[in-house]
Design a protein around this motif. Sequence first.
Motif: not given
Length: 514
Positions: A277-278, A438-439, A444-445, A455-460
């Motif tokens: 991850x960044x 992303x693969x 995992x998702x 993925x690379x975000x949250x709460x949206x």
Amino acid sequence: MSLTTPGGDTVADYKMLIGGELCDATSGETFETFEPATGEKIADVPKAGKEDAVRAIEAARKAFDEGPWPKMSGKERADKLRKIVEVIGAHAAELSEIETRDGGGTIRKAQLADVPGAQQSFEWFAKMAEEQPTEVELTGSPLPPSENYLRYEPLGVCSGVIPWNFPLIMASWKIAPALAAGNTSVLKPASFTSLSALLMAQFINEECDLPPGVLNVISGPGGTVGEELASNPLVDKTAFTGSTEVGRRIMQLASATVKPVTLELGGKSANIVLDDADLDVAAAGVLWGTFMHGGQVCESGTRALVQRGIYDEFVSLLADRAGKIQLGNPLDFETDLGPLVSRSQVQTVERYVASGREEVGEPVTGGAKPEGLPAGLDRDCFFQPTIFTDVDNEAKIAQEEIFGPVLCVIPFETDEEAVALANDSIYGLGGGVQSSNLDRAKKVAAAMRTGTVWINDYHLISPERPFGGYKQSGIGRELGTFGYNIYRQVKHVHVNTGEGRDTHFHYQLLSANI
Ligand code: NAP
Ligand code: MG
């Protein structure tokens, strides 16, 4: 009728809406609601009893059975819903101020998320009312010559019971789809935060020209009013957002009349940080995913699962940045974190933090009420962002929903282990994966047993996309097209288009002699 605009010292005159009339409880009783920022009382709220719940349900029943609302076209209902969007916008300042004063949080959240979020729900379901077909032709029947079609019809009276964390948005999630599909609605907000829903109902009643009884909003204790809304035989569907414990009760009550239920319940979501991850973005994402609204969000990522190779660096980033979150006056636009909803909620958080100290050790940051708040604020309603590290997933603080600003950081070695830890929970509401591959992240998702993964975000969360939980986080989905159709019945109509007895050959299954 006098409505004192919130913002001064005056105690506003809050009324319930039943059958198109603003009213008090039949008993005349009220209860007090407090502003957590200051600990001061801000209003007396009508305390509905069972008789008022019955009155509201009967008004909604009458509006459904005898009124124009269910017979109107989708376009006509969409126009009314868009008027509601406009009215909420016209009163955005009052609504966002009362949302913040009654429930805590910050004015920034109320102005940027709560008020526009409620508007977006009404807008989305207006679009659904306009665009979703009410009749669909079926083809390809192997039976005798026939015409077959589906009719989508409203369910009838829909009740909604909502929690205290996002009162306006939660109210819109219950009212908008119900009304859009041609149902009538009875809503009960949480007792800690009844004001914004009452105020919105009042504005809608005065300015939107809905037929009386289409929308009813009553305030009062869940144990009486909420139970009536879930059990009354005149109610056709009940939608509940709140704790898993009360959700179980709602389901039991609804079962007596086999009422469909939608349940949006608790969570203990995992935010998985993979070693590719960044870290800069992921650290911000984990803090945003946990501490937004003080962690009083059902899908908060309160368990950060962090891969071993980046663990130490990531933990120090988190601790360092969590210390920069500014606590303060919720009405100040610069404040990051306002008060929690109540002193009792802070006490609950304190009990969990004590349990964490015993089971896990000292938190790396936070762990107490803040020092140095501006004068006039009630320190007993605030709590610092708190991070426990090296938490065992079996610890009480990692298994139970705290509903406060407490993050558990849990190390893992492999992606499989991360998934196993994420899924080792009675809940399955939300979750995150932070990764530059992303693969890998999508694998995992896919393995996470949860209703939403960012993925690379949250709460949206947005009205166009379904939201809800696996496991004990609930039943059904709200929002999206799915969240519209659960407010509609499906009727199949079969028309025999053949002529004469030959097209009714199946009647001989009973007898050749009829
Ligand atoms: P809660 O105690 O379950 O209360 C929710 C609502 O239910 C309130 O309006 C409450 O009324 C009412 N209620 C209480 N007892 C009832 C009963 N026996 N029958 C019918 N209604 C009853 O939850 P909360 O403390 O307000 O909210 C926090 C919880 O909500 C957390 O667990 C959180 O995860 C969950 N939540 C879930 C979502 C989601 O979408 N999944 C969203 C937000 C919150 P009173 O206020 O009068 O007690
Ligand atoms: Mg309050």
